[in-house]
Design an enzyme around this catalytic site. Structure first.
Site, PDB file in Angstrom:
ATOM      1  N   ASN A  21      30.544  21.422   9.609  1.00 13.88           N
ATOM      2  CA  ASN A  21      30.249  20.000   9.868  1.00 13.88           C
ATOM      3  C   ASN A  21      30.868  19.135   8.794  1.00 13.88           C
ATOM      4  OD1 ASN A  21      28.446  20.571  11.997  1.00 13.88           O
ATOM      5  ND2 ASN A  21      26.697  20.737  10.608  1.00 13.88           N
ATOM      6  N   ASP A  23      29.474  16.368   6.502  1.00 15.72           N
ATOM      7  CA  ASP A  23      28.177  15.818   6.106  1.00 15.72           C
ATOM      8  C   ASP A  23      28.336  14.388   5.600  1.00 15.72           C
ATOM      9  OD1 ASP A  23      26.993  18.223   6.745  1.00 15.72           O
ATOM     10  OD2 ASP A  23      26.896  18.949   4.672  1.00 15.72           O
ATOM     11  N   GLY A  49      27.991  22.198   7.133  1.00 13.80           N
ATOM     12  CA  GLY A  49      27.762  23.243   8.126  1.00 13.80           C
ATOM     13  C   GLY A  49      27.314  24.480   7.361  1.00 13.80           C
ATOM     14  N   ASN A  53      29.463  25.946   4.425  1.00 14.83           N
ATOM     15  CA  ASN A  53      28.986  25.985   3.038  1.00 14.83           C
ATOM     16  C   ASN A  53      29.002  27.409   2.493  1.00 14.83           C
ATOM     17  OD1 ASN A  53      28.432  23.258   3.298  1.00 14.83           O
ATOM     18  ND2 ASN A  53      26.273  23.583   3.791  1.00 14.83           N
ATOM     19  N   GLU A 153      23.419  27.985  14.032  1.00 17.31           N
ATOM     20  CA  GLU A 153      23.890  26.643  14.402  1.00 17.31           C
ATOM     21  C   GLU A 153      24.899  26.669  15.547  1.00 17.31           C
ATOM     22  OE1 GLU A 153      23.479  23.546  10.969  1.00 17.31           O
ATOM     23  OE2 GLU A 153      25.014  24.983  10.416  1.00 17.31           O
ATOM     24  N   ALA A 266      21.656  22.720   0.973  1.00 19.43           N
ATOM     25  CA  ALA A 266      22.676  23.775   0.936  1.00 19.43           C
ATOM     26  C   ALA A 266      22.420  24.869  -0.108  1.00 19.43           C
ATOM     27  CB  ALA A 266      24.089  23.202   0.749  1.00 19.43           C
ATOM     28  N   ALA A 267      21.266  24.831  -0.785  1.00 22.48           N
ATOM     29  CA  ALA A 267      20.972  25.894  -1.751  1.00 22.48           C
ATOM     30  C   ALA A 267      20.887  27.251  -1.051  1.00 22.48           C
ATOM     31  CB  ALA A 267      19.669  25.602  -2.482  1.00 22.48           C
ATOM     32  N   GLY A 268      20.276  27.250   0.144  1.00 21.21           N
ATOM     33  CA  GLY A 268      20.176  28.498   0.920  1.00 21.21           C
ATOM     34  C   GLY A 268      21.555  29.008   1.323  1.00 21.21           C
ATOM     35  N   ASP A 269      22.482  28.083   1.526  1.00 21.94           N
ATOM     36  CA  ASP A 269      23.848  28.488   1.889  1.00 21.94           C
ATOM     37  C   ASP A 269      24.579  29.079   0.678  1.00 21.94           C
ATOM     38  OD1 ASP A 269      23.361  27.513   4.436  1.00 21.94           O
ATOM     39  OD2 ASP A 269      24.088  25.508   3.919  1.00 21.94           O
ATOM     40  N   LYS A 302      23.864  20.102  -8.470  1.00 23.78           N
ATOM     41  CA  LYS A 302      25.054  19.266  -8.227  1.00 23.78           C
ATOM     42  C   LYS A 302      24.882  18.510  -6.911  1.00 23.78           C
ATOM     43  CE  LYS A 302      28.082  22.841 -10.095  1.00 23.78           C
ATOM     44  NZ  LYS A 302      29.274  23.632  -9.944  1.00 23.78           N
ATOM     45  N   GLY A 304      26.105  17.075  -3.187  1.00 23.36           N
ATOM     46  CA  GLY A 304      27.028  17.529  -2.144  1.00 23.36           C
ATOM     47  C   GLY A 304      26.583  18.834  -1.510  1.00 23.36           C
TER      48      GLY A 304
END
Ligand code: RIB
Length: 322
Positions: A21, A23, A49, A53, A153, A266-269, A302, A304
């Protein structure tokens, strides 16, 4: 841990099948109420996405002998072109990404509040048209893959075709069950094709059908998920509370790395991408989890999404593994 030195002895690739994606990230004091116009602080864009990520996390962490391959679909538009360029510049092999002239690139509008909490609203666009083409591409790449990373997704039937083939080929599958789906939306046998499942607390609560408030309830939920869904290994990521891992050989709570959280998105990514890459490189599960946790911690410090993914040296330094 028996051997905590970093392993880099496997030249295979890490394979990603899922969503990319653009973002649009909005920093705001709070969300607007119904009918209200609320003025926010800042808007910026970042490639995103969950698969996008994870691919960038894996590529920034990857040893030079490894290839990170992305399979997905973007539109023939400015966002699609920007994502293709940015991700290849990060070292992701984008040959498996289709440019579809009939639909727009996926977009997510993400609000971040002053505590760093995130609220994601996604419009999947081209990601929703992933199907036979993408599944076949993934299957073709499996002979040279160390790990297959999937999420929730894109149409799950597409992911399931690739996961079935991965099982047949002995390629471990890491499934990030995000975003959470209701049981009716999930094809039969879907979770059984994952070797490692990485839900966050919220997703784990949905999968286990019970609340998670502390480490004992996380353990109970992980056991239930293993029993009910038939996955060998469940790793519940609990943000600032660390992770709980339940597998045949490794079980227990691992405390978090302490950082100042700017944006938790996005930490999980970051976690899943580095976990997959570290396993591809030949690390054992415990080492791979430590590296993945370090990546997740660095990511929240960070701004983003793809742009917040840490580099190999930062991850190794935080994890204290050389
Ligand atoms: O996990 C975060 C991601 O979810 C964002 O990058 C957004 O694109 C959505 O897919």
């Amino acid at each position: 841990m028996t051997d905590n030195s970093i392993q880099t002895n496997n030249p295979k690739s890490t394979l990603l099948l899922g969503a990319i994606n653009m973002d649009l990230i909005v920093e705001t004091e709070r969300l607007a109420r119904a009918g209200e116009t609320f003025v926010c602080d800042r808007l910026y864009t970042s490639g995103g996405g969950k698969a996008g990520n994870q691919a960038v996390a894996a590529a920034r962490f990857a040893d030079s002998i490894n290839d990170v391959k992305m399979i997905g679909r973007v539109g023939d538009d400015a966002f699609g072109r920007e994502l293709q360029t940015f991700m290849s510049d990060q070292g992701v092999n984008m040959n498996g990404v289709t440019t579809d002239p009939d639909i727009e690139t996926g977009v997510a509008i993400i609000f971040i509040d002053p505590t760093g909490e995130n609220f994601v609203h996604a419009i999947y666009g081209g990601n929703g048209r992933c199907g036979e083409v993408e599944a076949t591409r993934a299957i073709d790449e499996l002979t040279n893959a160390g790990v297959l990373l999937v999420q929730q997704e894109i149409p799950l039937s597409c992911s399931l075709d690739a996961m079935r083939a991965a099982k047949r080929n002995g390629v471990p599958v890491v499934l990030d069950p995000a975003p959470a789906k209701s049981p009716e939306e999930v094809p039969d046998g879907f979770y059984q094709h994952a070797d490692i499942l990485t839900p966050n607390t919220w997703e784990a609560e949905a999968l286990a059908g019970m609340p998670i408030d502390d480490v004992p309830s996380a353990e109970q939920a992980a056991n239930r998920i293993r029993d009910r869904l038939g996955c060998q290994c469940v790793i519940i990521t609990m943000a600032g509370d660390g992770v709980f891992v339940a597998s045949e050989d490794l079980r227990g709570h691992i405390p978090p790395f302490e950082v100042d959280a700017i944006a938790t998105v996005a930490a999980g990514d970051a976690f899943a991408g580095v976990l997959g890459q570290a396993l591809t490189e030949g690390n054992d599960l415990e080492n791979a989890i430590r590296l993945a946790m370090a990546a997740g911690a660095l990511c929240v410090s960070k701004p983003g999404t793809q742009s917040a993914m840490p580099y190999r040296n930062e991850v190794l330094e935080m994890a204290g593994i050389q």
